[in-house]
Design an enzyme around this catalytic site. Sequence first.
Site, PDB file in Angstrom:
ATOM      1  N   SER A 163       0.890  -1.231  -0.277  1.00 58.85           N
ATOM      2  CA  SER A 163       0.281   0.095  -0.020  1.00 58.85           C
ATOM      3  C   SER A 163       0.820   1.122   0.140  1.00 58.85           C
ATOM      4  O   SER A 163       1.531   1.587  -1.055  1.00 58.85           O
ATOM      5  CB  SER A 163      -0.788  -0.068   1.166  1.00 58.85           C
ATOM      6  OG  SER A 163      -1.851   1.072   1.202  1.00 58.85           O
ATOM      7  N   ASP A 258     -10.386  -3.508  -4.347  1.00 55.23           N
ATOM      8  CA  ASP A 258      -9.268  -2.515  -3.854  1.00 55.23           C
ATOM      9  C   ASP A 258      -9.477  -1.268  -4.650  1.00 55.23           C
ATOM     10  O   ASP A 258      -9.296  -1.151  -5.908  1.00 55.23           O
ATOM     11  CB  ASP A 258      -7.999  -3.052  -3.687  1.00 55.23           C
ATOM     12  CG  ASP A 258      -6.631  -2.196  -3.397  1.00 55.23           C
ATOM     13  OD1 ASP A 258      -7.335  -0.983  -3.085  1.00 55.23           O
ATOM     14  OD2 ASP A 258      -5.640  -2.681  -3.345  1.00 55.23           O
ATOM     15  N   HIS A 288      -8.188  -4.890  -0.162  1.00 58.04           N
ATOM     16  CA  HIS A 288      -7.021  -4.184   0.152  1.00 58.04           C
ATOM     17  C   HIS A 288      -6.840  -4.380   1.623  1.00 58.04           C
ATOM     18  O   HIS A 288      -7.617  -4.517   2.461  1.00 58.04           O
ATOM     19  CB  HIS A 288      -7.122  -2.597  -0.084  1.00 58.04           C
ATOM     20  CG  HIS A 288      -6.006  -1.799   0.051  1.00 58.04           C
ATOM     21  ND1 HIS A 288      -4.939  -1.473  -1.018  1.00 58.04           N
ATOM     22  CD2 HIS A 288      -5.167  -1.349   1.244  1.00 58.04           C
ATOM     23  CE1 HIS A 288      -4.017  -0.987  -0.338  1.00 58.04           C
ATOM     24  NE2 HIS A 288      -4.070  -0.854   0.877  1.00 58.04           N
TER      25      HIS A 288
END
Length: 315
Positions: A163, A258, A288
């Site tokens: 991320s 996501d 995610h």
Amino acid sequence: MPVVLDPDAAAVYKAFQEAGRPAYETLTAPEARAYYSQSRFATNPEPPELARVTQLAIPAPHGVIPARLYVPKEPRRHDGLSPALVFFHGGGWVIGDLDSHDVVCRQLAVEGALIVISVDYRLAPEHKFPAAVEDAIAATKWVAATAHELGIDAARLSIGGDSAGGNLTAVVALAARDGNGPALAGQVLIYPATDFAMTHGSHTEPETSVLLTHSVIRWFRDHYLNGAADIHDWRASPARAASLIGLPPAYVLTAGADPLRDEGNEYAERLKHAGVPVTTKHYPGQFHGFFTMGKLLREANVAVREIGAWLKALG
């Protein structure tokens, strides 16, 4: 793009909803950090045993950058030195720390049979962009410069993260290429944030607003960036870099549910078109953040093993 959650992922999402999980955007940054820190006990798998875990203090202009070094029981060695992965944790540049990603770093050390160095870069909003970038670059350079003392083969040094950490990984790779190094063997981009414009289709699909929702992404962005002008800076949005030619081999992981899915996939395609060797892995039924949830999600552990195998294949 239609998204159907994997049964495990659907069960986890339902459990989070029923538990009344607070939305990060309703919390202060310190409150969000505390909540994120506590949630790891419910989602992280059991930590594998290692040969050694050592705290590090990396010198930096502002003082020191805390870091943690992981040495597996059976690291690959050549002339007494092992390959290594410098890891940047996720958390929207606002939350997360060495502990939140402790287990996954241990897993990567074991699966990759290499040394992992996890970097505790400065967080926003106390330290806005580009503080995290500066720390990530400084830490990578320090590891390369201190490699021999750490038991690391500097010629087999890779970087990676999930991320926000994937964003920092992409930025460090660009900075290393355009600056004075270090030379990098590979980059692992786990559902990376690559473009703060947030105009890709997956940012507006209702099905992608699962654990990382569209509103919480804006909350992270507003905490991290100084203003709209930062969106166009490649150090915030690596997809805005003029060229991706000459970057190290990449492993790019994306998830179906996501908001960052499309920008991650597009970045992988741009890397390919630039002549960079790219391995892609898409988990259509995952959301995610799944990568660290190996206690609840079987595919999280599959992902760790596959990344470990890819790192081994680098040499």
